[in-house]
Design an enzyme around this catalytic site. Sequence first.
Site, short mmCIF file in Angstrom:
data_model
loop_
_atom_site.label_atom_id
_atom_site.label_comp_id
_atom_site.label_asym_id
_atom_site.label_seq_id
_atom_site.Cartn_x
_atom_site.Cartn_y
_atom_site.Cartn_z
N ASP A 1 0.86 -1.18 0.00
CA ASP A 1 0.00 0.00 0.00
C ASP A 1 0.90 1.23 0.00
O ASP A 1 2.12 1.13 -0.05
CB ASP A 1 -0.97 -0.05 1.18
N ASP B 1 -2.69 8.42 -1.47
CA ASP B 1 -4.06 8.89 -1.61
C ASP B 1 -4.52 9.45 -0.28
O ASP B 1 -3.80 9.35 0.72
CB ASP B 1 -4.98 7.75 -2.06
N ASP C 1 -7.97 -7.62 0.71
CA ASP C 1 -6.93 -7.80 1.73
C ASP C 1 -7.49 -7.33 3.06
O ASP C 1 -8.29 -6.41 3.10
CB ASP C 1 -5.69 -6.99 1.40
N CYS D 1 -12.10 -29.47 7.25
CA CYS D 1 -11.16 -28.42 6.83
C CYS D 1 -9.81 -29.06 6.50
O CYS D 1 -9.34 -29.95 7.20
CB CYS D 1 -11.00 -27.38 7.94
N CYS E 1 -6.86 -27.50 6.36
CA CYS E 1 -5.69 -26.72 6.79
C CYS E 1 -4.78 -27.56 7.68
O CYS E 1 -5.19 -28.60 8.22
CB CYS E 1 -6.11 -25.44 7.52
N CYS F 1 -6.29 -28.18 11.25
CA CYS F 1 -7.39 -29.15 11.35
C CYS F 1 -6.97 -30.56 10.95
O CYS F 1 -7.55 -31.53 11.41
CB CYS F 1 -8.58 -28.68 10.50
N HIS G 1 -5.40 -21.50 10.18
CA HIS G 1 -6.77 -21.94 9.91
C HIS G 1 -7.57 -20.84 9.20
O HIS G 1 -8.22 -21.09 8.19
CB HIS G 1 -7.47 -22.37 11.19
#
Lengths: 461, 461
Positions: B162, B216, B337, B375, B377, B380, B406
């Site tokens: 950014d 900005d 994001d 899940c 991940c 998990c 997770h």
Amino acid sequence: MPKEASSFINECNGLVHLSVTGVVGHAQMNKTVALIDKAAGLLWLAMLDDCEKIRPSNVLSRKIVKKSMSTFSFTIEAECSETWARAGVVTTPHGAIPTPIFMPVGTQATVKSVSPEELRAAGAAIILANTYHLMLRPGSGLIHEFGGLHNFMHWDGPILTDSGGFQVFSLGHLRKLSEEGAAFKSHLDGSPHLLTPESVMKIEYELGSDIVLPLDICAPYPSTAKEAQVAMERTHRWAERALETKPQYNPQQTLFGIVQGAFEPELRQESARFIGGLPFPGLSIGGLSVGEPKGMMWDLLRVTTPELPREKPRHLLGVGSPEDLVIGVGLGMDMFDCVLPTRVARHGGLFTRDGRISIKGARYRSMHDPVEDGCDCYTCRNYSAAYVHHLARTEEQLYYRLGSIHNIRFMLRLAAELRASIIAHTYPAFRDTFLERYVPASEQTREAQREKWKAARQQKV
Amino acid sequence: MPKEASSFINECNGLVHLSVTGVVGHAQMNKTVALIDKAAGLLWLAMLDDCEKIRPSNVLSRKIVKKSMSTFSFTIEAECSETWARAGVVTTPHGAIPTPIFMPVGTQATVKSVSPEELRAAGAAIILANTYHLMLRPGSGLIHEFGGLHNFMHWDGPILTDSGGFQVFSLGHLRKLSEEGAAFKSHLDGSPHLLTPESVMKIEYELGSDIVLPLDICAPYPSTAKEAQVAMERTHRWAERALETKPQYNPQQTLFGIVQGAFEPELRQESARFIGGLPFPGLSIGGLSVGEPKGMMWDLLRVTTPELPREKPRHLLGVGSPEDLVIGVGLGMDMFDCVLPTRVARHGGLFTRDGRISIKGARYRSMHDPVEDGCDCYTCRNYSAAYVHHLARTEEQLYYRLGSIHNIRFMLRLAAELRASIIAHTYPAFRDTFLERYVPASEQTREAQREKWKAARQQKV
């Protein structure tokens, strides 16, 4: 009992490790078989003769990992002719441990900030967990429900648990000692608890560790000769009580004896002979590195080791630093554990061959090299010292992990190098070269750290 | 110039990425070649015609990873016929990004508590880093010396930075705004700094990210229509200044434009047309999710998206939660994001298909199942909810990692599912099914969190 389950069980002798996807359980086959019903989230201990709960579909999906009555053994592969150093292998139900070895400490069922996979990658062959912390939170009963510490924390290597005694004794005003055991109040919620030689055996059974320690009394430094003797003699009586209780639990867990005797050479020798003569397959040397000068600790070991039986592995409890490992091996020690490598890492102290550096120092701000040139740890292979410095200065969580991994790998590589030097009959030269180059933390630095940690412990244990 | 170096250089057209063991550098071949001398720890930018510093031994050990003038592109693969959702691919020098995508935030050159390998394993295709934090510590110049953020932090995928504007504006009394730029005092040491549209281009060049944003002005909520207009018009002038400055830096970095207009529908439309009409290859929608009601944000997007050029990727800055991702995609957004998934994880909030749960809750104390059934991940797949609960309750560092992994995986799997549904022309049904089941955090919970984080930010930014 369904036929498939029956034939499955008949194949097994002694103790069986059953592995289901993601879950590993233990059971002694002569009496019981552990069945983990993953769907129901239950651990069943079913009598063999009353085994209706065994569903063949479950049983057949399991794999026999190991079978035997007791897999513990210790073999010595090489001994130094000039010192007491020896290289060996300790065998446990969860794997073999080359000795000398350093054991990272996972106080609360986790080695702080490091995952089990990272421990493996750093060369960890066994870890230590603290009975005191785990019995209070989450509780040994709960861990037992999960098939023990290995399952609970996703570490399939060997685990040693201490007896909780050391933590209880450091509680000071919160505990009360008697022949029966040690009564104390939880540092978490003030709830009352009683540790006895018998209850500790049960708690460690529930934790499911491979090596368990009996309740002992760790005399503070300094102690009078009389206090030291009283503590030692009670420790001896408690050791016998632990031995009497142990057979009712899992024979796959191995009970080590603990040698005490505080800072009295004669008591240390007496304890070594007494505990060494009991049927413990291994021995821990307790009550050292509790504030006494380093030289005193080494002097005490010098009189203790000759009294220990040669054939049992020797664990120096709560020790130590890199230089402690190098010196301790020469005094006949095989196993070491300490929070120091991970704790100093969290405060910015990282080990190198030249001594401990403070990664927060300005000299690392723009260093392209890794923390230690030539180091094979994850941190040094992938990050510059400057990046590690940046993470440490900004107190980013990834720092604690990278620092801990580096120090753990340093200790384990050092242990492996010590072992190789013993086998190659070059240990004395290795030791001298290491100590000549490695600048240890000053007594002053160590004292300041001890004070800081003590203050923190008063709040948190 | 040595012959080997010369022939090596002649092979390359346009921009070259040179990889040395563990280090990756960039250079535009028409003008300069970047040589990283690992032994000396130096980055050399040597003119091709004056290349005596190029040592053939260095050059030959390098590998050409990519060659081209500008590798940025955006292709749309599928569009929803009922909504504005689209599935596409953004291509950058460090890899392709399937859209819609969620970008984990690595504020200080690290996604808090997660390693680059874990990000990859969780499906991260691009991450965001904060210019404001990095320019102050460790400094963009230092990061440039290390060959940019990718090398510095050991992440070889795409990075978006950014502009630092958002953080500067939230500093309040510490900053002063003028047509030239934003003057502010560092929250770390009070040192004075000036961000201008031009200096931000230089800083982001030094950071070496793949996608860079121009300075900005983010108007606070609430703002008057007049304040909103003044901020937007200055943002437009700054966008033009950024575009003028950009060509003097690395053409491999792609400058997105930022649409502002605060909470005024007409201004949002005007800004979309103005910024969308400038030669930015992509667009970020800024100034939303800064405290206004969610409904207002969606209403503003509804009038903004139709004014945006179809062929440019659209990034909704600082958004959001799982439900924001699902809704935002339908309103034509491609990239998202937010620190939310990692921040709420650190506070115990974990995402499931049914909504956010608090893993510290007593109901998870003895749960054998993983945090979310099914899940995929790391957390998990390897740990019970009870273990994660234990780590969270004991504030163990491993918890922050397991929780963050997770939630990041949840967001990235959700993005992949959204993409698949768009390609399969089932996005509207997917959205409705998801929103029907997922219970979002209440406005009250979110307000309480915002207040807590704001208070924390006043101290730390």
